[in-house]
Design a protein around this motif. Structure first.
Motif, PDB file in Angstrom:
ATOM      1  N   SER A 196       0.825  -1.214   0.031  1.00  0.00           N
ATOM      2  CA  SER A 196      -0.146   0.075   0.222  1.00  0.00           C
ATOM      3  C   SER A 196       0.840   1.299  -0.018  1.00  0.00           C
ATOM      4  N   GLY A 197       1.943   1.165   0.617  1.00  0.00           N
ATOM      5  CA  GLY A 197       2.921   2.377   0.609  1.00  0.00           C
ATOM      6  C   GLY A 197       3.390   2.618   1.974  1.00  0.00           C
ATOM      7  N   THR A 198       4.229   3.857   1.930  1.00  0.00           N
ATOM      8  CA  THR A 198       5.084   4.113   3.126  1.00  0.00           C
ATOM      9  C   THR A 198       4.982   5.691   3.200  1.00  0.00           C
ATOM     10  N   LYS A 199       4.894   6.040   4.617  1.00  0.00           N
ATOM     11  CA  LYS A 199       4.838   7.621   4.902  1.00  0.00           C
ATOM     12  C   LYS A 199       5.949   7.803   5.812  1.00  0.00           C
ATOM     13  N   PHE A 200       6.830   8.782   5.356  1.00  0.00           N
ATOM     14  CA  PHE A 200       7.927   9.124   6.375  1.00  0.00           C
ATOM     15  C   PHE A 200       7.452  10.463   6.894  1.00  0.00           C
ATOM     16  N   THR A 201       7.782  10.730   8.194  1.00  0.00           N
ATOM     17  CA  THR A 201       7.767  12.132   8.647  1.00  0.00           C
ATOM     18  C   THR A 201       8.948  12.738   9.310  1.00  0.00           C
ATOM     19  N   ILE A 202       9.463  13.713   8.819  1.00  0.00           N
ATOM     20  CA  ILE A 202      10.763  14.341   9.547  1.00  0.00           C
ATOM     21  C   ILE A 202      10.507  15.749  10.235  1.00  0.00           C
ATOM     22  N   ARG A 203      11.169  15.986  11.085  1.00  0.00           N
ATOM     23  CA  ARG A 203      10.966  17.277  11.836  1.00  0.00           C
ATOM     24  C   ARG A 203      12.481  17.971  11.932  1.00  0.00           C
ATOM     25  N   ILE A 204      12.567  18.993  11.308  1.00  0.00           N
ATOM     26  CA  ILE A 204      13.878  19.763  11.415  1.00  0.00           C
ATOM     27  C   ILE A 204      13.888  21.063  12.028  1.00  0.00           C
TER      28      ILE A 204
END
Length: 363
Positions: A351-359
């Motif tokens: 189904s897919g992938t979600k990456f979340t980054i906080r900088i």
């Protein structure tokens, strides 16, 4: 065996004579009856330990040591004082002007032990300085080696890819099914080698380069990275990109590391699409405020097994038929650590992938 060189400074000649008589057989002794005379000796002779009386006309022991620390920082400094001048001593110790102080009249055993300990400190610092110089030399040589190797590898690699592109233009590429298979294999190997070289260089640079903060335009950075990675990945022209950048605030950060982070995540989103998927999609969303930039990258690709989610950021961990070097996400994590950022991942197989980054925003 190294002979310890000791400079003793005192305005009383009797004390100078007494010191020399007590320690001349143990050390190479130099004496001075004023701070000016001591500085003159230090300008001409390497001394390991400097011992000075505190109360002297013209220049006190603490004042002398402040100058010695600035002009000749290596000798270890010991102060002798017959007076309880706590403030002067505290300031001298806190500023690193003296290593130790001993009250007068000095005890021969105590003073001798202090000289020995001071010389041990001198020798340790000297050895550390030499090791640091060797380490810096090795580091410089490694920098030159890495640059040379990357250049030497990429030059023939670019030539090989150029030949393959010429073969495509001349229709040699598709002359037979078997030939097409060979050419495709060669192209894939070249692209993989290029990716491996790039990942290795990113890892090396991230671990060594200092952080440089400058204005970041996320819209430009993301579009530039997509253009680069679309060129590097065959079939990426079939992928639809939806980009939404909400940047009402100025963002200041390390562009070099931000590009490494986003570039690896975009590259993975492209690489791990499902071949049979007709509507390949990558969504990139950026929200910037005065404290942080939050970036999400979502694809509808192959997805990641739950068992792998806790390991994908480990060095050399690879999934999906051993594609890549196993360095990409590890480099992302390391680069984010340099920026004091964070990353999280959600994924469903097929189904897919979600990456979340906080900088963090350094503006």
């Amino acid at each position: 065996m190294t002979i310890i060189k000791v400079l003793y400074v005192d305005d009383e000649e009797n004390n100078l004579s007494s010191f020399k008589a007590n320690f001349r057989r143990l050390y190479e002794i130099y004496t001075a009856n004023s701070g000016a005379a001591a500085l003159d000796i230090l300008s001409q002779t390497e001394v390991h330990v400097v011992i000075s009386d505190q109360r002297m006309p013209g220049m006190t022991g603490v004042e002398l040591f402040k100058k010695v620390k600035k002009l000749y920082p290596e000798p270890i400094r010991i102060l002798l004082t017959g007076y309880t001048d706590i403030q002067a001593l505290a300031e001298a110790i806190n500023d690193g002007d003296i290593y130790r102080y001993i009250t007068k009249p000095w005890n021969e055993i105590e003073l001798n032990n202090s000289i020995q300990n001071a010389y041990d400190v001198f020798r340790t610092r000297r050895e550390l300085k030499e090791k640091l110089a060797e380490l810096q030399k090795t580091n410089d040589e490694l920098n030159r080696f890495i640059y040379s190797i990357s250049h030497e590898l990429r030059a023939p690699l670019a030539s090989a890819l150029g030949v393959i592109n010429l073969a495509k233009l001349d229709n040699i590429y598709n002359e037979s099914e078997k030939g097409n298979e060979y050419w495709s294999l060669m192209e894939e190997c070249c692209n993989r080698l290029d990716y491996n070289i790039t990942s290795t260089l990113q890892y090396y640079k991230n671990s060594r380069y200092s952080e440089v903060k400058e204005d970041v335009d996320f819209n430009k950075v993301i579009h530039d990275l997509i253009a680069i990675h679309k060129l590097a990945n065959t079939g990426s022209e079939q992928i639809k990109f939806e980009i939404n950048v909400d940047q009402p605030e100025k963002f200041v950060g390390d562009v070099f590391r931000i590009e490494i982070i986003l570039g690896n995540l975009i590259s993975n989103a492209i690489k791990y699409q499902k071949p049979e998927e007709e509507n390949k999609l990558i969504q990139i969303d950026v929200k910037v405020n005065r404290l942080v930039a939050v970036v999400t990258i979502i694809d509808n690709g192959l997805g990641i097994l739950n068992d792998h989610l806790n390991r994908i950021f480990n060095q050399f961990f690879r999934v999906h038929n051993q594609k890549g070097t196993g360095l990409g996400l590890f480099i992302v994590r390391e680069a984010l650590a340099k920026l004091e950022g964070k990353i999280s991942v959600e994924s469903v197989v097929d189904s897919g992938t979600k990456f979340t980054i906080r900088i963090p925003n350094s503006a």
